[in-house]
Write a protein that holds these residues in place. Structure first.
Motif, PDB file in Angstrom:
ATOM      1  N   GLY A  51       0.800  -1.214   0.000  1.00  0.00           N
ATOM      2  CA  GLY A  51       0.000   0.000   0.000  1.00  0.00           C
ATOM      3  C   GLY A  51       0.832   1.263   0.000  1.00  0.00           C
ATOM      4  N   SER A  52       2.072   1.196   0.452  1.00  0.00           N
ATOM      5  CA  SER A  52       3.000   2.332   0.461  1.00  0.00           C
ATOM      6  C   SER A  52       4.383   1.786   0.139  1.00  0.00           C
ATOM      7  CB  SER A  52       2.986   3.021   1.837  1.00  0.00           C
ATOM      8  OG  SER A  52       3.925   4.084   1.874  1.00  0.00           O
ATOM      9  N   PRO A  53       4.658   1.524  -1.140  1.00  0.00           N
ATOM     10  CA  PRO A  53       5.842   0.731  -1.492  1.00  0.00           C
ATOM     11  C   PRO A  53       7.160   1.484  -1.492  1.00  0.00           C
ATOM     12  CG  PRO A  53       4.623   1.300  -3.464  1.00  0.00           C
ATOM     13  CD  PRO A  53       3.830   1.850  -2.319  1.00  0.00           C
ATOM     14  N   THR A  54       7.147   2.800  -1.338  1.00  0.00           N
ATOM     15  CA  THR A  54       8.383   3.559  -1.509  1.00  0.00           C
ATOM     16  C   THR A  54       8.722   4.324  -0.239  1.00  0.00           C
ATOM     17  OG1 THR A  54       7.896   3.816  -3.859  1.00  0.00           O
ATOM     18  CG2 THR A  54       9.569   5.253  -2.931  1.00  0.00           C
ATOM     19  N   LEU A  55       9.962   4.183   0.182  1.00  0.00           N
ATOM     20  CA  LEU A  55      10.536   4.962   1.273  1.00  0.00           C
ATOM     21  C   LEU A  55      11.901   5.458   0.808  1.00  0.00           C
ATOM     22  CD1 LEU A  55       9.743   2.812   4.462  1.00  0.00           C
ATOM     23  CD2 LEU A  55       8.581   4.870   3.678  1.00  0.00           C
ATOM     24  N   PRO A  56      12.477   6.440   1.479  1.00  0.00           N
ATOM     25  CA  PRO A  56      13.815   6.892   1.070  1.00  0.00           C
ATOM     26  C   PRO A  56      14.822   5.743   1.086  1.00  0.00           C
ATOM     27  CG  PRO A  56      12.834   8.460   2.591  1.00  0.00           C
ATOM     28  CD  PRO A  56      11.924   7.282   2.560  1.00  0.00           C
ATOM     29  N   PRO A 171      -3.987  -2.177  12.872  1.00  0.00           N
ATOM     30  CA  PRO A 171      -4.552  -1.445  11.727  1.00  0.00           C
ATOM     31  C   PRO A 171      -3.654  -1.464  10.495  1.00  0.00           C
ATOM     32  CG  PRO A 171      -4.834  -0.200  13.756  1.00  0.00           C
ATOM     33  CD  PRO A 171      -3.951  -1.349  14.091  1.00  0.00           C
ATOM     34  N   LEU A 172      -2.344  -1.375  10.698  1.00  0.00           N
ATOM     35  CA  LEU A 172      -1.451  -1.389   9.541  1.00  0.00           C
ATOM     36  C   LEU A 172      -1.497  -2.741   8.834  1.00  0.00           C
ATOM     37  CD1 LEU A 172       0.704  -0.112   7.771  1.00  0.00           C
ATOM     38  CD2 LEU A 172       2.430  -0.839   9.435  1.00  0.00           C
ATOM     39  N   ALA A 173      -1.547  -3.827   9.597  1.00  0.00           N
ATOM     40  CA  ALA A 173      -1.646  -5.144   8.969  1.00  0.00           C
ATOM     41  C   ALA A 173      -2.936  -5.264   8.169  1.00  0.00           C
ATOM     42  CB  ALA A 173      -1.571  -6.236  10.033  1.00  0.00           C
ATOM     43  N   GLY A 174      -4.032  -4.683   8.681  1.00  0.00           N
ATOM     44  CA  GLY A 174      -5.284  -4.704   7.929  1.00  0.00           C
ATOM     45  C   GLY A 174      -5.188  -3.930   6.630  1.00  0.00           C
ATOM     46  N   ARG A 175      -4.534  -2.764   6.663  1.00  0.00           N
ATOM     47  CA  ARG A 175      -4.388  -1.981   5.431  1.00  0.00           C
ATOM     48  C   ARG A 175      -3.510  -2.712   4.418  1.00  0.00           C
ATOM     49  NH1 ARG A 175      -3.745   2.286   9.216  1.00  0.00           N
ATOM     50  NH2 ARG A 175      -1.494   2.412   8.783  1.00  0.00           N
ATOM     51  N   ILE A 176      -2.481  -3.398   4.901  1.00  0.00           N
ATOM     52  CA  ILE A 176      -1.617  -4.152   3.980  1.00  0.00           C
ATOM     53  C   ILE A 176      -2.400  -5.277   3.315  1.00  0.00           C
ATOM     54  CG2 ILE A 176       0.404  -5.651   3.851  1.00  0.00           C
ATOM     55  CD1 ILE A 176       1.666  -4.006   6.074  1.00  0.00           C
ATOM     56  N   ASN A 177      -3.189  -6.014   4.092  1.00  0.00           N
ATOM     57  CA  ASN A 177      -3.976  -7.107   3.514  1.00  0.00           C
ATOM     58  C   ASN A 177      -5.018  -6.579   2.538  1.00  0.00           C
ATOM     59  OD1 ASN A 177      -2.646  -9.173   4.934  1.00  0.00           O
ATOM     60  ND2 ASN A 177      -3.917  -8.842   6.744  1.00  0.00           N
ATOM     61  N   GLU A 178      -5.583  -5.410   2.817  1.00  0.00           N
ATOM     62  CA  GLU A 178      -6.556  -4.826   1.899  1.00  0.00           C
ATOM     63  C   GLU A 178      -5.895  -4.425   0.586  1.00  0.00           C
ATOM     64  OE1 GLU A 178      -9.725  -1.071   1.752  1.00  0.00           O
ATOM     65  OE2 GLU A 178      -8.562  -1.511   3.565  1.00  0.00           O
ATOM     66  N   ALA A 179      -4.702  -3.830   0.675  1.00  0.00           N
ATOM     67  CA  ALA A 179      -3.990  -3.456  -0.547  1.00  0.00           C
ATOM     68  C   ALA A 179      -3.592  -4.687  -1.355  1.00  0.00           C
ATOM     69  CB  ALA A 179      -2.753  -2.631  -0.191  1.00  0.00           C
ATOM     70  N   VAL A 180      -3.231  -5.753  -0.659  1.00  0.00           N
ATOM     71  CA  VAL A 180      -2.857  -6.981  -1.363  1.00  0.00           C
ATOM     72  C   VAL A 180      -4.067  -7.586  -2.056  1.00  0.00           C
ATOM     73  CG1 VAL A 180      -2.057  -9.347  -1.017  1.00  0.00           C
ATOM     74  CG2 VAL A 180      -0.889  -7.467   0.121  1.00  0.00           C
ATOM     75  N   ALA A 181      -5.218  -7.577  -1.391  1.00  0.00           N
ATOM     76  CA  ALA A 181      -6.423  -8.144  -1.997  1.00  0.00           C
ATOM     77  C   ALA A 181      -6.816  -7.387  -3.256  1.00  0.00           C
ATOM     78  CB  ALA A 181      -7.566  -8.129  -0.985  1.00  0.00           C
ATOM     79  N   GLN A 182      -6.617  -6.069  -3.264  1.00  0.00           N
ATOM     80  CA  GLN A 182      -6.966  -5.290  -4.444  1.00  0.00           C
ATOM     81  C   GLN A 182      -6.042  -5.577  -5.619  1.00  0.00           C
ATOM     82  OE1 GLN A 182      -6.915  -1.216  -3.169  1.00  0.00           O
ATOM     83  NE2 GLN A 182      -8.760  -1.404  -1.882  1.00  0.00           N
ATOM     84  N   GLY A 183      -4.788  -5.863  -5.343  1.00  0.00           N
ATOM     85  CA  GLY A 183      -3.844  -6.104  -6.435  1.00  0.00           C
ATOM     86  C   GLY A 183      -3.525  -7.556  -6.674  1.00  0.00           C
ATOM     87  N   LEU A 184      -4.280  -8.471  -6.040  1.00  0.00           N
ATOM     88  CA  LEU A 184      -3.951  -9.885  -6.174  1.00  0.00           C
ATOM     89  C   LEU A 184      -4.167 -10.397  -7.587  1.00  0.00           C
ATOM     90  CD1 LEU A 184      -2.930 -12.236  -4.508  1.00  0.00           C
ATOM     91  CD2 LEU A 184      -5.289 -12.901  -4.067  1.00  0.00           C
ATOM     92  N   ALA A 185      -5.053  -9.738  -8.320  1.00  0.00           N
ATOM     93  CA  ALA A 185      -5.282 -10.189  -9.694  1.00  0.00           C
ATOM     94  C   ALA A 185      -4.042 -10.036 -10.555  1.00  0.00           C
ATOM     95  CB  ALA A 185      -6.441  -9.409 -10.308  1.00  0.00           C
ATOM     96  N   ARG A 186      -3.144  -9.151 -10.127  1.00  0.00           N
ATOM     97  CA  ARG A 186      -1.923  -8.951 -10.910  1.00  0.00           C
ATOM     98  C   ARG A 186      -0.759  -9.752 -10.361  1.00  0.00           C
ATOM     99  NH1 ARG A 186      -3.560  -3.803  -9.688  1.00  0.00           N
ATOM    100  NH2 ARG A 186      -1.707  -3.498  -8.394  1.00  0.00           N
ATOM    101  N   SER A 187      -1.005 -10.625  -9.375  1.00  0.00           N
ATOM    102  CA  SER A 187       0.093 -11.382  -8.781  1.00  0.00           C
ATOM    103  C   SER A 187       0.634 -12.400  -9.761  1.00  0.00           C
ATOM    104  CB  SER A 187      -0.379 -12.094  -7.506  1.00  0.00           C
ATOM    105  OG  SER A 187      -1.372 -13.032  -7.829  1.00  0.00           O
ATOM    106  N   VAL A 188       1.885 -12.734  -9.581  1.00  0.00           N
ATOM    107  CA  VAL A 188       2.574 -13.663 -10.473  1.00  0.00           C
ATOM    108  C   VAL A 188       2.609 -15.020  -9.809  1.00  0.00           C
ATOM    109  CG1 VAL A 188       4.698 -14.135 -11.717  1.00  0.00           C
ATOM    110  CG2 VAL A 188       3.969 -11.777 -11.337  1.00  0.00           C
ATOM    111  N   PRO A 189       1.886 -16.014 -10.299  1.00  0.00           N
ATOM    112  CA  PRO A 189       1.924 -17.337  -9.667  1.00  0.00           C
ATOM    113  C   PRO A 189       3.207 -18.063 -10.008  1.00  0.00           C
ATOM    114  CG  PRO A 189       0.558 -17.410 -11.626  1.00  0.00           C
ATOM    115  CD  PRO A 189       0.994 -15.972 -11.467  1.00  0.00           C
ATOM    116  N   ALA A 190       3.417 -19.158  -9.302  1.00  0.00           N
ATOM    117  CA  ALA A 190       4.583 -19.990  -9.601  1.00  0.00           C
ATOM    118  C   ALA A 190       4.437 -20.578 -10.986  1.00  0.00           C
ATOM    119  CB  ALA A 190       4.705 -21.109  -8.566  1.00  0.00           C
TER     120      ALA A 190
END
Length: 666
Positions: A51-56, A171-190
């Motif tokens: 959900g927030s992939p970039t840090l310095p 709460p942060l773990a919940g936001r991470i799981n929500e962001a993952v669920a939204q982008g799971l369609a683009r996940s790369v399977p084995a």
């Protein structure tokens, strides 16, 4: 060279711009946290996640995937950051695996921008955990290092983040799981396994010729002798109703099978099936480790399984010792850092604050060391139980001289895979010894060092006692080599210029297993070295010329071993050069060297003999920690395989070898 880390081990980083590659058998979430000097995370803004992939100085993947690449620039992270932790977690609520134990062990590699691996870590031992801290990059005294962590959490991301003292962990773990669920369609399977149809798409669609590895028979051992494959006669088709098969089996014109069908691309001697699996272990009691089983490793034969199992025990002991030592180093450095932090304030040195801080730091260090020691003791106990089961099952080539297997010894018909040269121990587990097995035929000569060296038990041995023990060890090694080779396939020569080893060499001489009496004097040294040097020249010329059948009639094709006692007595410059030649060129054509010598006595030759000593595997007649493995770098204590005092097993084995040689006229 890539450093293969074990849990708790660290490795220095020479680059600041890195890439962290993660591979798993199913889509997983990859993230990272930034920590200060004490490892604390200051807030959710110090966590990089989908959900927030970039840090310095840090960027992670935006979705769950089977493979990840995390970009790290250590020069760009904030000055307050001293630790970068890489997190892996299984996505929740998407119908996938819920624990890492159901997947293949995740693999993490730290690479440079050019793709060259700096360090790698396979996270093993995970079961019910659904989140894990894979590794961490940490800064100490201005230098960055990587440490393998492998700490798993059954409570998932929420428990992992809470363990790092993050107040908003849930709460942060919940936001991470929500962001993952939204982008799971683009996940790369084995990647799926390739089927036979797609792998052979480019080949002609004709019936392939039947090869020796396609006739449905079980594969033979890769160590057995295999002849050239002969033609396979065609099988007549069975009658559909139980009658006689048709007599006319001539193929019709235009039938592809008339010309043998398509090209058979399989190697005629290559095994197409994996080795049979290891025998299953008996079920363990609830809460107890599984019972060890001898031969609990893959291999085509029981001998190969035991060899692989012994090698696995060696690796396991090296790993657990490395993890323990790294944990102790970490505890020491943490205590020093805490003391420096407290005592850097002059006010804390007044009164009892300094003493209290020192006691607290020492108590914390003792707690960490005790935890590491408990893990080490648990692993060593399991390895000791496995060793107690494996040792009695070892064949003669792998067994100690006190093993009952020698009482049922028979001269073998085939050469074994390996030979036991002694035992290996580590100071953290003195009660556990690992057989030191080397593959046959020997690729290096042996040097039994009869010189003075520091004794581990503090015992003092004079020079005469060490020479006697060294020659006894050489006789034991030679007897084992004679015992494990088929009759007549191994020949032993002895050079004893002054005759000082007559008593120790008596078992070899009296049983008649030597090629001739021990050579004495300068003339004997010259004769034996001349014959073996000529043999090496002849075999090398025949092999290089591609005409091994051109060897003289009656040429002895057996492996040769030369035992040299009391070097350099009786050796002139020509003999020394011949000895060096045998050490360098002999093993490739079946001529091996075993030196019983004190390097100090040959110091008059100066650096001329340095290549000779380096080409030989140094063994000692008394326990000594001089063997270092290049894998982890431990200094292993070597113990020679001496015959128990008063035992007649050596004499009995050599007598059987001599009788078998006479029966074969060898």
């Amino acid at each position: 060279m890539t450093a293969e880390l074990v849990r708790g081990q660290n490795h220095p980083l020479t680059q600041v711009r890195l890439e962290i590659r993660v591979s798993a058998g199913a889509p997983i979430v990859a993230g990272a946290t930034l920590g200060d000097e004490d490892g604390r995370i200051h807030g959710t803004e110090w966590v990089a996640h989908p959900g927030s992939p970039t840090l310095p100085g840090l960027e992670v993947s935006r979705q769950a995937a089977a493979d990840h690449r995390l970009a790290v620039d250590l020069d760009a992270v904030p000055e307050a950051v001293h630790r970068v932790s890489v997190l892996l977690a299984l996505p929740t609520g998407v119908g996938g695996p819920v624990r890492f134990g159901a997947l293949a062990a995740p693999f993490v590699a730290v690479t440079g921008l050019d793709g060259s691996e700096v360090a790698s870590y396979t996270i093993t031992g995970l079961d019910a955990e659904s989140a894990v801290i894979a590794l961490e990059l940490y800064r100490r005294q201005g230098a960055w290092k990587v440490r393998a962590i492998g700490q798993g959490y059954a409570g998932g991301l929420a428990e992992l983040l809470a363990d790092q003292n993050l107040p908003e962990a849930g709460p942060l773990a919940g936001r991470i799981n929500e962001a993952v669920a939204q982008g799971l369609a683009r996940s790369v399977p084995a990647p799926p396994s390739r089927t036979a149809d797609t792998s052979d798409r480019h080949r002609p669609q004709t019936a392939p010729a039947v090869g020796p590895d396609q006739n449905g028979t079980a594969p033979t051992s890769p160590y057995g002798t295999q002849g050239a494959p002969g033609p396979v006669p065609p099988t007549p088709p069975a009658a559909p109703y139980g009658g006689q098969p048709p007599q006319n089996t001539t193929p019709a014109q235009g039938d592809p099978s008339a010309t043998g069908g398509g090209v058979n691309y399989s190697h005629p001697r290559r095994q197409t099936a994996p080795p049979p699996p290891a025998p299953p272990a008996p079920p363990a009691q609830p809460g107890q480790p599984g019972q060890p089983v001898a031969g609990d490793a893959t291999g085509w034969s029981m001998e190969e399984r035991l060899y692989n199992q012994v090698w696995g025990m060696f690796e396991d002991l090296a790993r657990t010792a490395a993890a323990y030592r790294s944990a102790v180093d970490f505890a020491d450095s943490r205590m020093e850092k805490e003391l420096d932090h407290v005592l850097s304030d002059p006010r804390s040195r007044i009164g009892g604050q300094g003493d209290a801080a020192r006691e607290a730091a020492q108590a914390k260090r003792a707690q960490l060391v005790d935890q590491a020691r408990a893990g080490l003791d648990r692993d060593v106990a399991q390895l000791k139980a496995e060793s107690d089961v494996v040792e009695p099952a070892l064949p003669p080539a792998y067994a100690r001289w006190d093993n009952p297997v020698w009482h049922a010894y028979r001269v073998p018909m085939e050469t074994p895979m390996a030979l036991r040269l002694g035992d290996l121990r580590l100071p953290e587990a003195e009660e556990l010894s690992i057989p030191m097995l080397v593959r046959l035929p020997l690729e290096r000569g042996l040097w039994i060092d009869s010189g003075q060296s520091p004794s581990l038990d503090g015992a003092f041995h004079d020079s005469h006692e060490l020479r006697r023990l060294a020659l006894d060890a050489a006789v034991a090694h030679a007897a084992r080599l004679l015992a494990v080779y088929p009759a007549g396939d191994f020949t032993v020569h002895v050079i004893d210029p002054a005759g000082s080893g007559a008593q120790a060499l008596a078992p070899l001489v009296q049983t008649g297993v030597l090629a001739g009496p021990p050579a004495a004097g300068a003339a004997g040294v010259t004769d034996v070295l001349g014959r073996l040097t000529q043999r090496v020249d002849l075999v090398q010329m025949a092999v290089r010329g591609g005409a091994p059948e051109s060897l003289p009639p009656g040429f002895d094709t057996s492996e040769q071993l030369l035992i040299v006692n009391d070097f350099p007595h009786g050796f002139d410059d020509r003999a020394v050069n011949q000895l060096r030649y045998l050490a360098d060129e002999g093993p490739s054509v079946g001529v091996h060297l075993m030196m019983v010598a004190d390097r100090e006595e040959a110091s008059a030759y100066g650096p001329l003999l340095d290549p000779l000593w380096r080409s030989l595997l140094r063994l000692t007649p008394v326990p000594e920690d001089h063997l270092a493995d290049p894998w982890v770098g431990h200094a292993w204590t070597y113990e020679p395989p001496l015959v128990p005092p008063g035992s007649q097993v050596l004499q009995q084995v050599l007598t059987q070898v001599a009788e078998a040689r006479r029966a074969w006229n060898r």
